[in-house]
Design a protein around this motif. Sequence first.
Motif, short mmCIF file in Angstrom:
data_model
loop_
_atom_site.label_atom_id
_atom_site.label_comp_id
_atom_site.label_asym_id
_atom_site.label_seq_id
_atom_site.Cartn_x
_atom_site.Cartn_y
_atom_site.Cartn_z
N ASP A 3 32.10 19.05 -39.79
CA ASP A 3 33.06 20.05 -39.33
C ASP A 3 32.39 21.02 -38.36
O ASP A 3 32.88 22.11 -38.14
N PRO B 202 32.01 20.59 -31.55
CA PRO B 202 31.51 19.43 -30.80
C PRO B 202 30.16 19.70 -30.12
O PRO B 202 29.30 18.81 -30.10
N THR C 181 33.50 13.06 -30.22
CA THR C 181 34.94 13.25 -30.14
C THR C 181 35.35 14.25 -31.21
O THR C 181 34.66 14.39 -32.23
N GLN C 182 36.43 14.93 -30.97
CA GLN C 182 36.88 15.90 -31.95
C GLN C 182 38.30 15.59 -32.33
O GLN C 182 39.14 15.31 -31.48
N ALA D 174 34.21 16.87 -36.05
CA ALA D 174 33.58 16.20 -34.93
C ALA D 174 32.96 14.89 -35.38
O ALA D 174 32.41 14.78 -36.48
#
Lengths: 253, 191
Positions: A232, A235, A210-211, A216
């Motif tokens: 960071d 994704p 998920t971001q 991420a």
Amino acid sequence: MDCPTCEAMVDAYVDGELSATDSAAFELALETCPDCRRRLEAARTMGGLLRELPADPAPDLLRARIERELRAIAATAQPKSPRERIRWTAMAASLVLAIGLGWLGGSLSGQGARETDELVSGYLRVASSERAVDVASSDRHTVKPWFAGRIDYSPPVHDLTAGGYPLEGGRLDIVDGRKVSVLVYRHNQHRVALTLWPASSTGNAAPKVTQRSGFALAEWRHGGFEMRAVSDLAPAEMASFATAVDQAVDADR
Amino acid sequence: MGGMSEVPKPDAATPDPSTVARFRTVMLPHLDAVYGFARWLTRDPVAAQDLAQEAMLRALRYFHAFRGGEARPWLLRIVRNVWHDQRTRNGATDQPLDEIESRAADGPDPEQSAVASDRRRHVAAGLAALPVEMREILVLREIEDLSYKHIATVLDLPIGTVMSRLARAREKLAADLRGRLGRRGHGLPDL
């Protein structure tokens, strides 16, 4: 004192803003003025109601964000070497994350949110600290034994340099009240914090990435371990990181 | 108002480490108040964190203009200024209230008494529903416990206006609460 005067003084009296003389005059006037006595009672009740609202202290995360900014500001005021400059750039990047984190923490709920909060704060410590790891080594035979005696399980440790994620080292963190192992990997200018602990359910669960606000999170179960990665990274890169971890774990068995 | 009028231009130099250290000692202990005020202004815990952080950093930039005296009103005034700037920037979009009210109903309450916690929920929702001029003045007076003089500093108003606005805010909240809370079962005298 006539009632309009008396009425005008109720608030100031309740708030302790009248002089001693005015207070005495007001108290005297009250005796003959039931309306103002009721008004006084109501103002006091209102104050009591508002004061009994539960206090809402500043969240630890906010405190940490501000602390980090203060440290960064104090440090940028010093003359700095190019090397240090790079470090502060990295720290600035992690501040951006920290801001995102506030949003993240508030948008999730319950148990999962706390775990995510803890994981991401752990990542921020990794990303912003000069000492990102407690044991710094790319050698799994140094990192893995370091955990022995510090936590009650032995995490799988692999150097993923071949996949583009060299191992930087390991550290301990606390997630959901439990001491857990964190492995720190590097990918170009990014760091990935992989937190893992023995799974209570069996079977593997594919990575779910998920971001949130520029960083991420990956969550999966593999080889008997719950895995949580924060970075960071983009994704897609986070997904390949998870795959690289799984392949290394599988290759080891 | 006094020291507050000496607020310098925003391009003040980066504070040196000793200034940061002093700021930490003088201002950081008031972070709870900053966050609390930010919460009541924004009515949103996440926006409140952003507001509190921005306010603390602005306070640090202006810290050399702080001439001693009470740190809390000085900080709270900055919170309010930053909030106004943020609203101007973002086009002043407030959270819809039904969301706030339902959130006020969440969360554990330290007190076991269902009546008391029910009452607190209603009071919190009533306060949150007030227009901002009334909300902020009640929070500063009743929750932050500031004097009229300090409230005047924070809100940049004459004392007379503080008094009349406070009286109106109390009246309005009392009327709202009479609607929200039945008088019986809450152990309340007449509002």
